[in-house]
Design a protein around this motif. Structure first.
Motif, PDB file in Angstrom:
ATOM      1  N   ARG A   1       0.847  -1.213   0.000  1.00  0.00           N
ATOM      2  CA  ARG A   1       0.000   0.000   0.000  1.00  0.00           C
ATOM      3  C   ARG A   1       0.875   1.253   0.000  1.00  0.00           C
ATOM      4  O   ARG A   1       0.612   2.211  -0.723  1.00  0.00           O
ATOM      5  CB  ARG A   1      -0.955  -0.023   1.203  1.00  0.00           C
ATOM      6  N   LYS A   2       1.941   1.240   0.771  1.00  0.00           N
ATOM      7  CA  LYS A   2       2.863   2.398   0.786  1.00  0.00           C
ATOM      8  C   LYS A   2       3.532   2.568  -0.571  1.00  0.00           C
ATOM      9  O   LYS A   2       3.694   3.677  -1.075  1.00  0.00           O
ATOM     10  CB  LYS A   2       3.966   2.192   1.835  1.00  0.00           C
ATOM     11  N   ARG A   3       3.964   1.464  -1.164  1.00  0.00           N
ATOM     12  CA  ARG A   3       4.678   1.536  -2.444  1.00  0.00           C
ATOM     13  C   ARG A   3       3.768   2.006  -3.575  1.00  0.00           C
ATOM     14  O   ARG A   3       4.244   2.618  -4.526  1.00  0.00           O
ATOM     15  CB  ARG A   3       5.269   0.175  -2.796  1.00  0.00           C
ATOM     16  N   GLU A   4       2.503   1.662  -3.469  1.00  0.00           N
ATOM     17  CA  GLU A   4       1.563   2.120  -4.514  1.00  0.00           C
ATOM     18  C   GLU A   4       1.522   3.643  -4.553  1.00  0.00           C
ATOM     19  O   GLU A   4       1.478   4.250  -5.617  1.00  0.00           O
ATOM     20  CB  GLU A   4       0.150   1.599  -4.231  1.00  0.00           C
ATOM     21  N   GLN A   5       1.578   4.250  -3.372  1.00  0.00           N
ATOM     22  CA  GLN A   5       1.558   5.718  -3.325  1.00  0.00           C
ATOM     23  C   GLN A   5       2.892   6.294  -3.775  1.00  0.00           C
ATOM     24  O   GLN A   5       2.964   7.361  -4.363  1.00  0.00           O
ATOM     25  CB  GLN A   5       1.279   6.204  -1.901  1.00  0.00           C
ATOM     26  N   ASP A   6       3.988   5.587  -3.474  1.00  0.00           N
ATOM     27  CA  ASP A   6       5.333   6.130  -3.718  1.00  0.00           C
ATOM     28  C   ASP A   6       6.321   4.957  -3.847  1.00  0.00           C
ATOM     29  O   ASP A   6       6.824   4.456  -2.841  1.00  0.00           O
ATOM     30  CB  ASP A   6       5.704   7.042  -2.533  1.00  0.00           C
TER      31      ASP A   6
END
Ligand SMILES: Nc1ncnc2c1ncn2[C@@H]1O[C@H](COP(=O)(O)OP(=O)(O)OP(=O)(O)O)[C@@H](O)[C@H]1O
Ligand SMILES: C[C@@](O)(CCOP(=O)(O)O)CC(=O)O
Length: 203
Positions: A80-85
């Motif tokens: 989820r974090k990587r999807e944003q950044d």
């Protein structure tokens, strides 16, 4: 963000219990901690995950059952974090690196490789650690659906031109023999001109 420009970045990937930590620790011992640092993309991930969930960060860093219990949820949380950044954990992992040789011990996704190649196009080399299923089982691995067949473990199975593939089924003599080329390059690079090693990371 300002960091110290590396002269060589060895980006390691490999399946669970292939021995990424074991092999990268060995390389660091051979080069010395002043020359070579080990950076784990999962380090800042586990730190933040532990804080948010009231867990023991040091246990998540270890090789035991505690980490495995939380792995599936950590993967989803990190995704989820990587999807944003996509560069989020990469930037955090390198923020205190000062040595000329960086080892990234746990690349898992194409986006991890792309981030390093984009930021440090001259310096990256990809290394794969491999061990047989039998060896990995002996080291405590068990196949877990949803983990061992998902991107976190399979994202770099195809489409990467590895500079070295290290087989980690044997003893330390077999391992040391395979590390010769890689260690020679690291020594050559870190013996190079160490001036002007400050760079600005944007992405
Ligand atoms: N060549 C080796 N000789 C002896 N023991 C080894 C060797 N390689 C790995 N091991 C042992 O196998 C276990 C798993 O290795 P390690 O933690 O390095 O794997 P990993 O790929 O980093 O695993 P993980 O996926 O859990 O992060 C450890 O207990 C480690 O000490
Ligand atoms: C959550 C995760 O970072 C766990 C990594 O643990 P380890 O490198 O196997 O110790 C895997 C991932 O990033 O998908």
């Amino acid at each position: 963000m300002s960091t110290t420009n590396p002269l060589l970045i060895l980006i390691f990937s490999g399946k669970r219990k292939s021995g990424k930590d074991y092999v990268t620790d060995l390389i660091q011992k051979r080069l010395g901690a002043e020359v070579c640092c080990i950076l784990r993309l999962s380090g800042p991930l586990k730190e933040q995950y532990a804080k948010e969930h009231g867990l023991d960060y040091s246990e998540l860093l270890g090789a035991g059952k505690y980490k495995e219990h939380y792995r599936a949820d950590m993967i989803q949380w990190g995704e989820r974090k990587r999807e944003q950044d996509p560069g989020f954990f990469c930037r955090l992992a390198i923020r205190e690196a000062r040595q000329p040789v960086w080892i990234i011990s746990d690349a898992r996704r194409m986006s991890d490789l792309q981030w390093f190649w984009r930021e440090f196009p001259q310096h990256c080399r990809c290394v794969r650690v491999e061990a047989s299923v039998r060896t990995r089982l002996q080291r405590g691995w068990t196949f877990t659906p949803g983990i061992d067949d998902a991107e976190s473990e399979c994202g770099l199975d195809q489409g990467v031109q590895f500079d070295w593939i290290i087989n980690n089924d044997g003893d330390d003599n077999v391992l040391n023999e395979q590390l010769r080329g890689l260690l020679a390059l690291a020594k050559e690079k870190s013996g190079d001109n160490m001036d002007q090693r400050t760079v600005t990371v944007n992405g």
